[in-house]
Design a protein around this motif. Sequence first.
Motif, short mmCIF file in Angstrom:
data_model
loop_
_atom_site.label_atom_id
_atom_site.label_comp_id
_atom_site.label_asym_id
_atom_site.label_seq_id
_atom_site.Cartn_x
_atom_site.Cartn_y
_atom_site.Cartn_z
N TRP A 83 0.84 -1.20 0.00
CA TRP A 83 0.00 0.00 0.00
C TRP A 83 0.88 1.25 0.00
O TRP A 83 0.59 2.23 -0.72
N ILE A 84 1.92 1.23 0.81
CA ILE A 84 2.82 2.38 0.90
C ILE A 84 3.54 2.60 -0.42
O ILE A 84 3.67 3.73 -0.91
N LEU A 85 4.00 1.52 -1.04
CA LEU A 85 4.77 1.62 -2.28
C LEU A 85 3.93 2.18 -3.43
O LEU A 85 4.37 3.10 -4.13
N PHE A 86 2.74 1.64 -3.63
CA PHE A 86 1.95 2.01 -4.81
C PHE A 86 1.22 3.33 -4.66
O PHE A 86 0.85 3.95 -5.65
N SER A 87 0.99 3.79 -3.42
CA SER A 87 0.29 5.07 -3.24
C SER A 87 1.23 6.27 -3.37
O SER A 87 0.77 7.39 -3.67
N THR A 88 2.53 6.06 -3.18
CA THR A 88 3.48 7.18 -3.13
C THR A 88 3.55 7.99 -4.43
O THR A 88 3.46 9.23 -4.39
N PHE A 133 -5.26 13.85 -2.90
CA PHE A 133 -4.05 13.70 -2.10
C PHE A 133 -4.36 13.16 -0.71
O PHE A 133 -3.64 12.30 -0.20
N GLN A 134 -5.42 13.65 -0.09
CA GLN A 134 -5.78 13.16 1.23
C GLN A 134 -6.08 11.67 1.19
O GLN A 134 -5.69 10.91 2.10
N SER A 135 -6.74 11.20 0.13
CA SER A 135 -7.04 9.77 0.00
C SER A 135 -5.77 8.95 -0.16
O SER A 135 -5.58 7.91 0.48
N LEU A 136 -4.88 9.41 -1.04
CA LEU A 136 -3.64 8.68 -1.29
C LEU A 136 -2.71 8.71 -0.09
O LEU A 136 -2.01 7.74 0.20
N GLN A 137 -2.69 9.83 0.61
CA GLN A 137 -1.87 9.90 1.82
C GLN A 137 -2.41 8.96 2.89
O GLN A 137 -1.64 8.37 3.66
N THR A 138 -3.73 8.81 2.95
CA THR A 138 -4.33 7.85 3.87
C THR A 138 -3.91 6.44 3.53
O THR A 138 -3.65 5.61 4.42
N CYS A 139 -3.81 6.12 2.22
CA CYS A 139 -3.34 4.81 1.78
C CYS A 139 -1.89 4.57 2.18
O CYS A 139 -1.44 3.42 2.21
N PHE A 140 -1.16 5.62 2.47
CA PHE A 140 0.21 5.51 2.98
C PHE A 140 0.22 5.43 4.49
O PHE A 140 0.86 4.56 5.09
N HIS A 141 -0.52 6.35 5.15
CA HIS A 141 -0.35 6.53 6.58
C HIS A 141 -1.07 5.47 7.42
O HIS A 141 -0.54 5.06 8.46
#
Length: 502
Positions: A102-107, A138-146
């Motif tokens: 999740w962290i890799l592909f959302s970055t 961005f908020q959605s993708l950052q959530t997929c990271f955090h």
Amino acid sequence: LSLGNSSAATLAFGVSDTHDNRNRLSVCNKICYAIGGAPYQITGCALGFFLQIYLLDVAQLDPFYASIILFVGRAWDAVTDPTVGFLVSRSPWTRFGRMLPWILFSTPLAVLSYFLIWYVPPFENGKVIWYLFFYCLFQSLQTCFHVPYSALTMFISSEQKERDSATAYRMTVEVLGTVLGTAIQGQIVGMANAPCLPGPGDIVADLSNSSMSRTAYMIASGVICLIYILCAIVLFFGVREQKGEIFIFQSEPMSFFQGIKLVMGHGPYAKLVMVFLFTSLAFMLLEGNFALFCSSTLGFRNDFQNILLAIMLSATLAIPFWQWFLTRFGKKTAVYTGTLSVVPFMILVVCLKSNLIVTYIVSFFAGVGVAAAFLLPWSMLPDVVDDFQVQNPESTGHEALFYSFYVFFTKFASGVSLGISTLSLDFAGYISRGCSQPEEVDITLKVLVSAAPVALIIIGLCILYSYPINEERRQGNRKLLQEQRDNEVDSETDSTELANMV
């Protein structure tokens, strides 16, 4: 038979020894894990301090539409947390783990959307849609990271001491991330920010610097995007996600709402969330209004960035102290001590006359309490997850839900604090970019940085009194989980021995 027993004992010892070695985290592992927390703080700090000014002064949006973007973006951000937490908890295990993909592909997409937030499109009619879309994206993708990153705490080791130590490293880096985000954004765009206006007639003249302001914001966003990518790479290659260290049974899949009912139905978790909902709201009111309080009420317009820097640097220095304190006196005691330590300085800063040296001293000691607010919630969450696992050994795999709902309530507090501050200042007659403010605004700011946070802290600590996980129960849970893991090792040993005999 004797040889078989000896072999089994040797095998059991080898499995146990391997298990212990995998649970130990090197300093390098902890640092790599901690670096992964920086992007969230750096981007969050830059957006929190500068997005509103950017939308109004650089993108030149109407304040009404700017408010819509900010509120909708925060509301969307809060909603995506439990949703992503649910999806992460249902994700299959891969050779890289369950959280790290999740962290890799959302970055990459997160970095692109963040950069486009700070880009002024060459058209007027669709600007509101542009910023609203990329801010929410961005908020959605950052959530997929955090959210996966937060839940990763439970998968880097099954030992509480190792997780607590890694959390301390993480909180130190995250506080440094807030310092870095403020420094990068502030230094690059500081000269491009418009000064205060003695009269409305000067606004037109100031707009001639629009091109320089746009370039400065894009450069700052480019630097932050580069740091975001580097941190994600270090995290991905520097941390190994462990499988099966904590969990013994595979739970049956459940629906999203069943997951909500499950985690919120766990009493210690619900109380912990309520405690930090109130205390987070208190600190966010202080954080969101302190710069404005320093520049407008105290008159330190040219020094407020240095005052904020003093707060964050003292918080960074204090985190190792709080890590030692919670291991020596317990986490519950640390919450009371750390949170209450800020209250005298909140009161002192509004009672004394404007004095720059006193303000620096107060800010430094306030940062010590801010460090406790950063560290302690994340140190206590693994204890709640362990307690849930002990009481519900047949139901596993919900760690991401526990973490995502905590992030949800934190962001909910952030949205509430933004709304309260904006409405209160508007009601008091705040003059945007004004060199002086009405007396009602000064009174409102004193309430927002002192009286209201103190009241919220007291409410949160009253709830904490009934929080049931003390040091005795925490250590008991640790022993029970260790026994479960030992039983699993014994079961694996017996199965291997049987297979060898066959």
